[in-house]
Design a protein around this motif. Structure first.
Motif, PDB file in Angstrom:
ATOM      1  N   ASN A  10       9.205   2.633   4.469  1.00 20.83           N
ATOM      2  CA  ASN A  10       8.195   3.145   5.075  1.00 20.83           C
ATOM      3  C   ASN A  10       7.680   1.377   5.437  1.00 20.83           C
ATOM      4  O   ASN A  10       7.184   1.044   6.256  1.00 20.83           O
ATOM      5  CB  ASN A  10       7.483   2.860   3.202  1.00 20.83           C
ATOM      6  N   ASP A  11       8.654   0.846   5.081  1.00 21.88           N
ATOM      7  CA  ASP A  11       8.894  -0.437   6.077  1.00 21.88           C
ATOM      8  C   ASP A  11       8.761  -0.683   7.758  1.00 21.88           C
ATOM      9  O   ASP A  11       7.996  -0.814   8.655  1.00 21.88           O
ATOM     10  CB  ASP A  11      10.259  -1.551   5.686  1.00 21.88           C
ATOM     11  N   ALA A  14       5.310   0.293   8.802  1.00 25.47           N
ATOM     12  CA  ALA A  14       4.770  -0.806   9.213  1.00 25.47           C
ATOM     13  C   ALA A  14       5.106  -1.750  10.403  1.00 25.47           C
ATOM     14  O   ALA A  14       4.648  -2.602  10.787  1.00 25.47           O
ATOM     15  CB  ALA A  14       4.692  -1.476   7.427  1.00 25.47           C
ATOM     16  N   ASP A  19       0.284   3.338  10.113  1.00 22.22           N
ATOM     17  CA  ASP A  19       0.580   3.610   8.701  1.00 22.22           C
ATOM     18  C   ASP A  19       1.638   4.119   7.354  1.00 22.22           C
ATOM     19  O   ASP A  19       1.968   4.932   8.461  1.00 22.22           O
ATOM     20  CB  ASP A  19      -0.552   4.822   8.796  1.00 22.22           C
ATOM     21  N   ALA A  20       1.577   3.166   7.172  1.00 28.83           N
ATOM     22  CA  ALA A  20       2.890   3.459   6.128  1.00 28.83           C
ATOM     23  C   ALA A  20       2.639   3.716   4.781  1.00 28.83           C
ATOM     24  O   ALA A  20       4.391   3.932   4.327  1.00 28.83           O
ATOM     25  CB  ALA A  20       3.994   1.576   6.330  1.00 28.83           C
ATOM     26  N   ASP A  21       1.906   4.508   4.706  1.00 25.66           N
ATOM     27  CA  ASP A  21       1.947   4.994   3.297  1.00 25.66           C
ATOM     28  C   ASP A  21       2.813   6.336   3.459  1.00 25.66           C
ATOM     29  O   ASP A  21       2.590   7.028   4.605  1.00 25.66           O
ATOM     30  CB  ASP A  21       0.511   4.968   2.573  1.00 25.66           C
ATOM     31  N   ASP A  22       2.366   7.178   2.408  1.00 27.57           N
ATOM     32  CA  ASP A  22       3.800   8.146   2.293  1.00 27.57           C
ATOM     33  C   ASP A  22       3.010   9.494   2.712  1.00 27.57           C
ATOM     34  O   ASP A  22       3.710  10.046   3.616  1.00 27.57           O
ATOM     35  CB  ASP A  22       4.129   8.488   0.711  1.00 27.57           C
ATOM     36  N   ALA A  23       2.069   9.588   2.593  1.00 29.88           N
ATOM     37  CA  ALA A  23       0.677  11.003   2.908  1.00 29.88           C
ATOM     38  C   ALA A  23       0.877  10.603   4.908  1.00 29.88           C
ATOM     39  O   ALA A  23       1.037  11.340   5.780  1.00 29.88           O
ATOM     40  CB  ALA A  23      -0.376  10.831   2.587  1.00 29.88           C
ATOM     41  N   ALA A  24       0.865   9.311   5.088  1.00 29.71           N
ATOM     42  CA  ALA A  24       0.730   9.254   7.286  1.00 29.71           C
ATOM     43  C   ALA A  24       1.906   9.475   7.353  1.00 29.71           C
ATOM     44  O   ALA A  24       2.013   9.954   8.818  1.00 29.71           O
ATOM     45  CB  ALA A  24       0.057   7.732   6.798  1.00 29.71           C
TER      46      ALA A  24
END
Length: 77
Positions: A10-11, A14, A19-24
């Protein structure tokens, strides 16, 4: 105890300006793949800045290496 120098996937997303959320991240992995011996930084879906960051993280053995390696592996499945 805090581990220094560790960055999550995720980092990394970013840091790359994605987009760094799990779904993205899941959606990105569904739509992007690496073939054969293609290096991660040579994939056509990166911008020049993203490509440079990934290449330098690998070449300099930076604290991003684990996350970059994880992304490389995930893009090969």
């Amino acid at each position: 105890m805090e581990i220094t120098g560790f960055h999550s996937l995720n980092d990394l997303f970013a840091q790359l300006g994605l987009d760094a959320d799990d779904a993205a991240i899941e959606a990105f992995l569904e739509h992007h793949h690496l073939s054969g011996q293609q290096h991660l930084s040579e994939a056509p879906f990166w911008s020049e800045g993203q490509r440079r960051f990934l290449e330098e993280a690998f070449l300099n053995d930076s604290d991003w290496c684990e996350a970059v390696d994880e992304l490389d592996t995930l893009l090969r499945h």
